[in-house]
Design a protein around this motif. Structure first.
Motif, short mmCIF file in Angstrom:
data_model
loop_
_atom_site.label_atom_id
_atom_site.label_comp_id
_atom_site.label_asym_id
_atom_site.label_seq_id
_atom_site.Cartn_x
_atom_site.Cartn_y
_atom_site.Cartn_z
N ASP A 135 85.72 33.76 37.74
CA ASP A 135 85.49 34.25 36.48
C ASP A 135 85.29 35.07 35.33
N ILE A 136 83.85 34.51 34.74
CA ILE A 136 83.75 34.78 33.58
C ILE A 136 83.77 36.12 33.32
N GLY A 137 83.74 37.53 34.51
CA GLY A 137 84.21 38.47 33.66
C GLY A 137 85.82 38.92 33.43
N HIS A 138 86.37 38.06 33.26
CA HIS A 138 88.08 38.54 33.16
C HIS A 138 88.59 38.56 31.74
N GLY A 195 87.67 23.80 37.48
CA GLY A 195 88.36 22.95 39.16
C GLY A 195 87.97 23.73 40.56
N VAL A 196 87.69 24.93 40.61
CA VAL A 196 86.85 25.61 41.42
C VAL A 196 85.55 24.55 42.27
N ALA A 197 84.85 24.15 40.65
CA ALA A 197 83.66 23.32 40.76
C ALA A 197 82.98 22.54 41.09
N LEU A 198 85.20 21.73 41.24
CA LEU A 198 84.69 20.39 41.72
C LEU A 198 84.48 20.12 43.02
N HIS A 208 90.86 26.77 35.77
CA HIS A 208 90.55 27.04 37.25
C HIS A 208 89.13 27.25 36.67
N SER A 209 88.14 27.99 37.06
CA SER A 209 86.70 27.68 36.84
C SER A 209 86.08 26.16 37.15
N ALA A 226 77.88 29.43 40.89
CA ALA A 226 78.93 30.08 41.78
C ALA A 226 80.68 29.95 41.33
N SER A 227 80.64 28.74 41.27
CA SER A 227 81.98 28.46 41.51
C SER A 227 82.41 28.18 39.84
#
Length: 368
Positions: A123-126, A93-96, A90-91, A118-119
């Protein structure tokens, strides 16, 4: 590595990094496409690979995208509706999407790098099992993915200072990246994270729709973001956004707030609350393989909730079956009386209502 059905830019890397590149972007992606972990990602800036190589980012590859609900899938195929999804996919994917927007809108290089960072890091803290266990960790230990994300990005985490060092080496301010992630950035492109419809939700909801079944969603998030970038802030892609908002309603109804999803979340939370003496802050920073090794019974119950509710009922204490659960329903709808002529109109045109009621876990199991 990751891949995306996006045409590679033919310009050389030096020209790309100078910010002068204008990629020819495709608008005919496969409608049901979602990024997989075995794909090559095609994020063009070296910063992306530096961040993705860190232990903190790689950890997300073993953290489910939707928490307990991910265990509805046994991972027996590559199609989106037959496999588990994770936070790393997902992360990226958001960066793309951020890259697609930046290249299509020809935004300055420094802003592109901020959006990319930022993209990838949002979510790096999940923690393991994502949103499922987060309420328990927050109540018992005072930690959630927002606090954990900030501590990782600013280098004040048990996971180390890798992220902070990489951002600083690229002359990026970690605190500014956090402001972007939190939707508090007052710069020209902060709305891409703070808006009612944003890069995160576009990727996440489209991914969720692909999980539900093989019927294509309204289109790809990549195509929508390209049209958004080309339209500017004065003429937003209203038809795309309207369809997305309807899609969001269906995703919540079919998946996120489904009875099965609620049972799985509730069982996982009940086990964790009952066994808090065995849990500590380090558990939050584990991935799911590590948590499964430490607490195998938790994952056995999640599997039964997904695939064998009859057996699950015989395993659960009466106290759990009688416990009250807050069932939820969300209705997302478009207010057609409000036109979409500016970013401010998003809040007025795209609305939702919440309804909740009390039901016992035993009653929920009877309806699954």
């Amino acid at each position: 590595m990751f891949d995306c059905p996006q045409r590679r830019c033919d310009r050389d890397a030096d020209v790309f990094r100078s910010g002068a590149v204008q990629c020819e972007l495709l608008d005919d992606e496969i409608p049901s496409y979602t990024l997989r972990s075995d794909d090559q990602h095609q994020l063009l800036d070296p910063l992306a690979n530096e961040l993705l190589s860190t232990k903190s980012m790689q950890r997300l590859g073993n953290i489910g995208f939707l928490g307990a609900i991910d265990h509805l899938r046994r991972g027996n195929g590559k199609e989106p509706h037959r496999r588990k999804h994770n936070r790393l996919e997902h992360s990226v994917g958001v960066a793309l999407l951020a890259q697609k927007f930046a290249l299509s809108a020809e935004i300055p290089q420094v802003d592109r790098l901020k959006l990319l960072s930022a993209s990838l890091l949002h979510d790096i803290g999940h923690g393991p099992l994502s949103h499922t266990l987060e309420p328990v960790f927050e109540d018992a230990l005072g930690i959630d993915h927002h606090r954990a994300t900030k501590s990782i990005v600013v280098g004040d985490s048990i996971l180390g200072k890798e992220i902070w060092e990489i951002l600083k080496s690229h002359r990026l301010d970690p605190e500014e990246i956090i402001n972007l992630i939190d939707g508090k950035h007052d710069g020209s492109y902060g709305y891409l994270f703070s808006g009612k419809i944003n890069l995160d939700t576009l990727e996440g909801i489209t991914r969720c729709r692909a999980i539900v079944g093989r019927r294509p969603a309204f289109g790809t998030a990549l195509s929508v973001v390209e049209r958004w970038a080309q339209s500017g802030q004065s003429k937003l892609p209203k038809a795309d956004f309207d369809e997305f908002w309807k899609l969001k309603h269906n995703v919540y109804a079919l998946l996120i707030n489904s009875p099965t999803g609620l049972v799985m979340d509730t069982v996982a939370q009940a086990w964790t609350r009952t066994n808090l003496a065995k849990m500590d802050t380090l558990d939050f920073y584990m991935d799911e393989r590590q948590l499964r090794k430490k607490h195998p019974e938790l994952f056995r119950l999640i599997s039964l909730a997904a695939h064998d509710t009859g057996s699950l009922r015989t395993r659960l204490p009466t106290k759990w079956l009688n416990a009250e659960v807050q069932a939820r329903r969300r209705r997302y709808y478009v207010d057609e009386t409000v036109d979409l002529t500016s970013l401010a109109d998003m809040t007025l045109r795209y609305k939702h209502k919440k309804k909740s009621w009390t039901v016992s876990l035993g009653e929920l199991l009877g309806g699954v």
